[in-house]
Design a protein around this motif. Structure first.
Motif, mmCIF file in Angstrom:
data_model
loop_
_atom_site.group_PDB
_atom_site.id
_atom_site.type_symbol
_atom_site.label_atom_id
_atom_site.label_comp_id
_atom_site.label_asym_id
_atom_site.label_seq_id
_atom_site.Cartn_x
_atom_site.Cartn_y
_atom_site.Cartn_z
ATOM 1 N N MET A 1 -42.274 -6.581 2.944
ATOM 2 C CA MET A 1 -42.184 -5.561 2.985
ATOM 3 C C MET A 1 -41.135 -5.980 2.070
ATOM 4 O O MET A 1 -40.477 -4.761 1.412
ATOM 5 C CB MET A 1 -40.778 -6.059 4.541
ATOM 6 N N ARG A 2 -40.701 -6.971 1.491
ATOM 7 C CA ARG A 2 -40.420 -7.316 -0.041
ATOM 8 C C ARG A 2 -40.536 -6.468 -1.530
ATOM 9 O O ARG A 2 -39.961 -6.116 -2.055
ATOM 10 C CB ARG A 2 -39.644 -9.015 0.112
ATOM 11 N N PHE A 3 -41.442 -6.983 -0.566
ATOM 12 C CA PHE A 3 -42.519 -6.863 -2.050
ATOM 13 C C PHE A 3 -42.167 -5.557 -2.260
ATOM 14 O O PHE A 3 -41.834 -4.212 -3.445
ATOM 15 C CB PHE A 3 -44.054 -6.992 -2.067
ATOM 16 N N ILE A 4 -42.909 -4.734 -1.212
ATOM 17 C CA ILE A 4 -42.240 -3.184 -1.034
ATOM 18 C C ILE A 4 -41.308 -2.378 -1.813
ATOM 19 O O ILE A 4 -41.630 -1.163 -2.268
ATOM 20 C CB ILE A 4 -43.198 -2.466 0.057
ATOM 21 N N ARG A 5 -40.292 -3.313 -0.956
ATOM 22 C CA ARG A 5 -38.508 -2.609 -0.937
ATOM 23 C C ARG A 5 -38.454 -2.820 -2.368
ATOM 24 O O ARG A 5 -37.805 -1.603 -3.307
ATOM 25 C CB ARG A 5 -37.648 -3.096 -0.521
ATOM 26 N N MET A 6 -38.723 -3.806 -3.701
ATOM 27 C CA MET A 6 -38.926 -3.843 -5.046
ATOM 28 C C MET A 6 -39.575 -2.732 -6.006
ATOM 29 O O MET A 6 -39.114 -2.145 -6.970
ATOM 30 C CB MET A 6 -39.338 -5.333 -4.951
ATOM 31 N N VAL A 7 -40.487 -2.624 -5.267
ATOM 32 C CA VAL A 7 -41.548 -2.094 -6.166
ATOM 33 C C VAL A 7 -40.857 -0.482 -5.874
ATOM 34 O O VAL A 7 -40.484 0.064 -6.753
ATOM 35 C CB VAL A 7 -42.993 -1.456 -5.035
ATOM 36 N N PHE A 8 -40.267 -0.396 -4.261
ATOM 37 C CA PHE A 8 -39.936 1.391 -5.080
ATOM 38 C C PHE A 8 -38.469 0.953 -5.459
ATOM 39 O O PHE A 8 -38.191 2.182 -6.103
ATOM 40 C CB PHE A 8 -38.817 1.539 -3.112
ATOM 41 N N VAL A 9 -37.208 -0.175 -5.728
ATOM 42 C CA VAL A 9 -36.583 0.132 -6.268
ATOM 43 C C VAL A 9 -36.438 0.286 -8.222
ATOM 44 O O VAL A 9 -35.589 0.339 -8.584
ATOM 45 C CB VAL A 9 -35.037 -1.258 -6.400
ATOM 46 N N VAL A 10 -38.160 -0.498 -8.046
ATOM 47 C CA VAL A 10 -38.095 -0.675 -10.018
ATOM 48 C C VAL A 10 -38.314 1.040 -10.071
ATOM 49 O O VAL A 10 -37.833 1.696 -10.773
ATOM 50 C CB VAL A 10 -38.838 -1.188 -9.728
ATOM 51 N N ALA A 11 -39.376 1.466 -9.279
ATOM 52 C CA ALA A 11 -40.228 2.967 -9.327
ATOM 53 C C ALA A 11 -38.548 4.022 -9.144
ATOM 54 O O ALA A 11 -38.834 4.919 -10.260
ATOM 55 C CB ALA A 11 -40.864 3.462 -7.996
ATOM 56 N N LEU A 12 -37.478 4.596 -8.442
ATOM 57 C CA LEU A 12 -36.596 4.944 -8.084
ATOM 58 C C LEU A 12 -35.493 4.176 -9.833
ATOM 59 O O LEU A 12 -35.303 6.008 -9.712
ATOM 60 C CB LEU A 12 -35.493 4.431 -7.445
ATOM 61 N N ALA A 13 -36.026 3.274 -10.290
ATOM 62 C CA ALA A 13 -34.858 3.354 -11.816
ATOM 63 C C ALA A 13 -35.723 4.177 -12.962
ATOM 64 O O ALA A 13 -34.727 4.148 -13.823
ATOM 65 C CB ALA A 13 -34.866 2.083 -11.898
#
Length: 134
Positions: A1-13
Motif C-alpha cells: 500500500m505504501r508503494f502504491i501511495r508513493m507511485v501516485f504521489v510521484v505521478a501527481l508531482a
C-alpha cells in the motif's frame, strides 16, 4: 500500500510539474471586468504565471468543497453525538441494574436456585435465634 501511495504521489508531482512548465506565460488576473476598477480607484489586477492561477483555482475549489461538506454533514455529526450520549446513559443504567440484581437475593429464592449437589444454607434470621442457655 505504501508503494502504491508513493507511485501516485510521484505521478501527481510529474503531472503538476508538466503543467507548470507548459504554462509559464504571464496572465493578468483582474478583480473587475474591463476597466470597471478605474471608477473605484486603485489597481485591481495582478500579473501571475498561468500555472499559479490554475493551482490556486484548484486549491480554492477544494477548500470550498471541504467547507461545503463540513457544513452539510453537521447534522449527522450532531445526531451521532446525541446517540453516543444516549448509548452511554443506557449502558450506565444497565450496569447499575446488574449491580443491583447481583446483590444477595431473598432466602427462599436462594434455596430454590441453589445447586442440586449442595444444600443451600440460609443465613440465620435475627428473630429465629435460640435464647442463650444459663
Amino acid at each position: 500500500m505504501r508503494f502504491i501511495r508513493m507511485v501516485f504521489v510521484v505521478a501527481l508531482a510529474l503531472i503538476l510539474i508538466g503543467i507548470a512548465l507548459a504554462n509559464r506565460q504571464s496572465v493578468t488576473l483582474s478583480l473587475f471586468p474591463a476597466d470597471a476598477g478605474a471608477f473605484i480607484g486603485g489597481r485591481w489586477s495582478i500579473e501571475l504565471p498561468l500555472f499559479l492561477v490554475i493551482f490556486l483555482a484548484v486549491a480554492f475549489g477544494m477548500l470550498a468543497g471541504l467547507i461545503w461538506e463540513y457544513l452539510r454533514e453537521a447534522q449527522y455529526r450532531r445526531e451521532a453525538r446525541s446517540h453516543r450520549a444516549q448509548a452511554a446513559k443506557l449502558e450506565g443504567e444497565v450496569g447499575q441494574l446488574r449491580r443491583q440484581h447481583a446483590n444477595p437475593r431473598d432466602e427462599v429464592l436462594a434455596i430454590v436456585d441453589a445447586p442440586k449437589g449442595k444444600p443451600a444454607v440460609a443465613p440465620p434470621a435475627a428473630s429465629a435465634s435460640l435464647p442463650a442457655t444459663r
